[in-house]
Every structure is written in C-alpha cells, then in structure tokens.
Scaffold this motif. Structure first.
Motif, PDB file in Angstrom:
ATOM      1  N   GLU A   1     -10.310  10.455  -5.943  1.00  0.00           N
ATOM      2  CA  GLU A   1      -9.810   9.234  -6.599  1.00  0.00           C
ATOM      3  C   GLU A   1      -8.902   8.298  -5.625  1.00  0.00           C
ATOM      4  O   GLU A   1      -9.151   7.288  -5.864  1.00  0.00           O
ATOM      5  CB  GLU A   1      -8.980   9.570  -7.867  1.00  0.00           C
ATOM      6  N   LEU A   2      -8.299   9.180  -4.641  1.00  0.00           N
ATOM      7  CA  LEU A   2      -7.426   8.373  -3.560  1.00  0.00           C
ATOM      8  C   LEU A   2      -8.623   7.445  -2.779  1.00  0.00           C
ATOM      9  O   LEU A   2      -8.265   6.471  -2.381  1.00  0.00           O
ATOM     10  CB  LEU A   2      -6.686   9.252  -3.090  1.00  0.00           C
TER      11      LEU A   2
ATOM     12  N   LEU B   1      -0.118   7.190  -6.719  1.00  0.00           N
ATOM     13  CA  LEU B   1      -1.194   7.485  -7.669  1.00  0.00           C
ATOM     14  C   LEU B   1      -1.313   9.070  -7.970  1.00  0.00           C
ATOM     15  O   LEU B   1      -1.143   9.783  -7.439  1.00  0.00           O
ATOM     16  CB  LEU B   1      -2.659   7.252  -6.626  1.00  0.00           C
TER      17      LEU B   1
ATOM     18  N   TYR C   1     -14.036   3.498 -16.539  1.00  0.00           N
ATOM     19  CA  TYR C   1     -14.128   4.226 -15.467  1.00  0.00           C
ATOM     20  C   TYR C   1     -14.149   5.924 -16.226  1.00  0.00           C
ATOM     21  O   TYR C   1     -13.217   5.810 -17.518  1.00  0.00           O
ATOM     22  CB  TYR C   1     -12.722   4.277 -14.883  1.00  0.00           C
TER      23      TYR C   1
ATOM     24  N   GLY D   1      -3.946   1.857 -10.602  1.00  0.00           N
ATOM     25  CA  GLY D   1      -3.673   1.731  -9.144  1.00  0.00           C
ATOM     26  C   GLY D   1      -4.153   0.450  -8.628  1.00  0.00           C
ATOM     27  O   GLY D   1      -3.644  -0.196  -7.954  1.00  0.00           O
ATOM     28  N   ILE D   2      -5.532   0.434  -9.307  1.00  0.00           N
ATOM     29  CA  ILE D   2      -6.299  -0.762  -8.673  1.00  0.00           C
ATOM     30  C   ILE D   2      -5.779  -2.042  -9.113  1.00  0.00           C
ATOM     31  O   ILE D   2      -5.958  -3.051  -8.488  1.00  0.00           O
ATOM     32  CB  ILE D   2      -7.649  -0.538  -8.830  1.00  0.00           C
TER      33      ILE D   2
ATOM     34  N   GLN E   1      -9.409  -0.884  -2.567  1.00  0.00           N
ATOM     35  CA  GLN E   1      -8.372  -1.692  -2.004  1.00  0.00           C
ATOM     36  C   GLN E   1      -8.756  -2.377  -0.816  1.00  0.00           C
ATOM     37  O   GLN E   1      -8.587  -3.480  -0.421  1.00  0.00           O
ATOM     38  CB  GLN E   1      -7.208  -0.680  -1.551  1.00  0.00           C
TER      39      GLN E   1
ATOM     40  N   LEU F   1      -9.901   4.742  -4.784  1.00  0.00           N
ATOM     41  CA  LEU F   1      -8.819   3.620  -4.539  1.00  0.00           C
ATOM     42  C   LEU F   1      -8.781   2.746  -3.420  1.00  0.00           C
ATOM     43  O   LEU F   1      -8.921   1.697  -3.437  1.00  0.00           O
ATOM     44  CB  LEU F   1      -7.491   4.423  -5.133  1.00  0.00           C
ATOM     45  N   ARG F   2      -8.843   3.666  -2.219  1.00  0.00           N
ATOM     46  CA  ARG F   2      -8.534   2.942  -1.037  1.00  0.00           C
ATOM     47  C   ARG F   2      -9.995   2.047  -0.524  1.00  0.00           C
ATOM     48  O   ARG F   2      -9.865   1.036  -0.040  1.00  0.00           O
ATOM     49  CB  ARG F   2      -8.379   4.069   0.115  1.00  0.00           C
TER      50      ARG F   2
ATOM     51  N   ILE G   1      -6.213   5.937 -11.579  1.00  0.00           N
ATOM     52  CA  ILE G   1      -7.019   5.084 -10.866  1.00  0.00           C
ATOM     53  C   ILE G   1      -6.788   3.524 -11.215  1.00  0.00           C
ATOM     54  O   ILE G   1      -6.539   2.755 -10.170  1.00  0.00           O
ATOM     55  CB  ILE G   1      -8.179   5.678 -10.326  1.00  0.00           C
TER      56      ILE G   1
ATOM     57  N   ASN H   1       0.925  -1.026  -0.151  1.00  0.00           N
ATOM     58  CA  ASN H   1       0.084   0.036   0.017  1.00  0.00           C
ATOM     59  C   ASN H   1       0.918   1.283  -0.116  1.00  0.00           C
ATOM     60  O   ASN H   1       0.478   2.355  -0.636  1.00  0.00           O
ATOM     61  CB  ASN H   1      -0.978  -0.074   1.100  1.00  0.00           C
TER      62      ASN H   1
END
Length: 235
Positions: free
Chosen positions: A126-127, A86, A116, A94-95, A134, A130-131, A91, A81
């Motif tokens: 976007e973060l 990013l 997307y 990142g995923i 995740q 993403l989280r 994104i 992580n």
C-alpha cells in the motif's frame, strides 16, 4: 501463526522504512540539492553579471527568483511527504492528503474517482501504491503546465487488477526523450516501485495533448481471506 504474522509485519515495516529513506535521499539529491547548486553557481557569476546592461541583470534575477520558488515548493512537498502517516487500509485518506497539499502548493484542481478494494495489499504494498500516486501527481503538477488533473483507482471488470490512472491536460512530452534526465526522474521512481508490485506501467503522452499514466497492479487473493473484495467508494 500469530508470532509468524507479527514477524512478517515487522519485516515489512522495516523494509518500508528503508524504502522511504532511499526515496527521500533520492528526492532531496535529484530535486532540491540540484536546484540549490544551480542557484549557487549562478550567484557566483554575480561580479560578471554586474557588468551587463540593466535588462540582462533583471532577466537573470527573475530567473533566480523563479528557481528559488521551485526549490521552496519542492521543500514544502518533501515536508508534506514526511508528515504523511499511513496505516494499513488508510491509503485513500493518504492520497487525499497528498491531493490537498498539491492543490495548495501548485494551484491546480485534482479530480478523484476512488473504488479501492480493501484487505488485498499489505502495508508495504500500500505504501508503494501511495508513493506511485504521489509521484505521478507531483510530476504532473511540476511539469505538465496543466490546470486540471485527475486520478482514478478502480478494480478492473474481472477484479483481477487494481487500475490506477493519472491524467493531466498539460503540454505532454516526447516519450523518446532520455528517461535519465531530471524531467523524468520522477517517472523512473514510479517504474521502480511498479516493479516491486509486479505491476505493469503504461505512459501515454503526446506533445501538446497531455499525459496519461496507467498502473495495473495484480489483485491476487485477499491478505485476510478468500472472500470478495470489500470496496470503499469515495468521490
């Protein structure tokens, strides 16, 4: 206008950093630290354990080894992580990095369906998306006991919402359980991030029938202009 945009982006970046620090502290405390403390307490019972029969000692050592392996997987995931960088508009990549890491750590298969709409969210939003992805995937890998997961990211038919769906074929759980328990702390993190996005979170699960997590994020207007969303299709 350029100066104001730069100032806004700097503030968003600082907030994103602060959010990540808080998330990492929570993850380390509620996950890795609690696990290591449990191992330490059980090891301190060693002298009493030595008085038991060989089968009891073997069972205790096996449990300790399993708990240690869970801590190792948790630490690897935390390191992964932290190494994840990013930039705005990246994104999906990142995923995909998250998925690659989870498939290696937990030996699962994760199916994807991404469409997307770019330029609709700022870097902080976007973060958070993403989280959430995740956290949802990691939670499923850790607890579902399933061998196949899927994640879909698509605009709805009216392009009003971004729909994120994470599904597993695992054991499911009782939704009436206490969401403050260790089992559900990951879901609590998702709920907190969903609130920041003004998004609606739905979780459907039945014991023995897997779990489905759906996040509905308002799309609103593009952060660049009012033109229709540009979608990046990935499978």
């Amino acid at each position: 206008l350029t100066q104001e945009n730069n100032r806004r982006k700097a503030l968003e970046g600082k907030q994103a950093i602060q959010d990540e620090r808080h998330r990492i502290a929570e993850e380390a405390h509620d996950g890795l630290l609690q696990s290591l403390m449990g191992i330490s307490i059980r090891l301190r019972r060693g002298p009493k354990l030595s008085l038991k029969d060989a089968k009891s000692i073997e069972a205790e050592l096996f449990d300790l080894e399993q708990e240690t392996q869970r801590s190792i997987r948790g630490l690897r995931q935390l390191i992964s992580n932290l190494n994840l960088d990013l930039s705005q508009g990246e994104i999906i990549s990142g995923i995909q990095s998250v998925i690659q890491s989870l498939e290696q750590i937990y030996s699962v298969q994760i199916l994807t369906d991404f469409n997307y709409p770019a330029n609709y969210f700022n870097i902080n939003q976007e973060l958070n998306i993403l989280r959430i992805a995740q956290e949802g995937l990691t939670n499923a890998c850790k607890h579902s006991q399933g061998h196949q997961l899927s994640i879909s990211i698509q605009p709805d038919t009216n392009a009003e919402f971004l729909l994120i769906c994470i599904e597993d074929n695992g054991v499911g759980f009782n939704q009436d359980m206490d969401y403050t328990s260790e089992y559900h702390w990951g879901i609590n993190n998702i709920k907190n991030r969903a609130e920041r996005l003004n998004a609606e979170l739905m979780i459907k699960s039945t014991p023995g029938a897997g779990t489905r997590l759906i996040l509905q994020v308002p799309l609103g207007k593009s952060i660049n202009d009012e033109s229709p969303p540009k979608s990046s299709k990935t499978r």
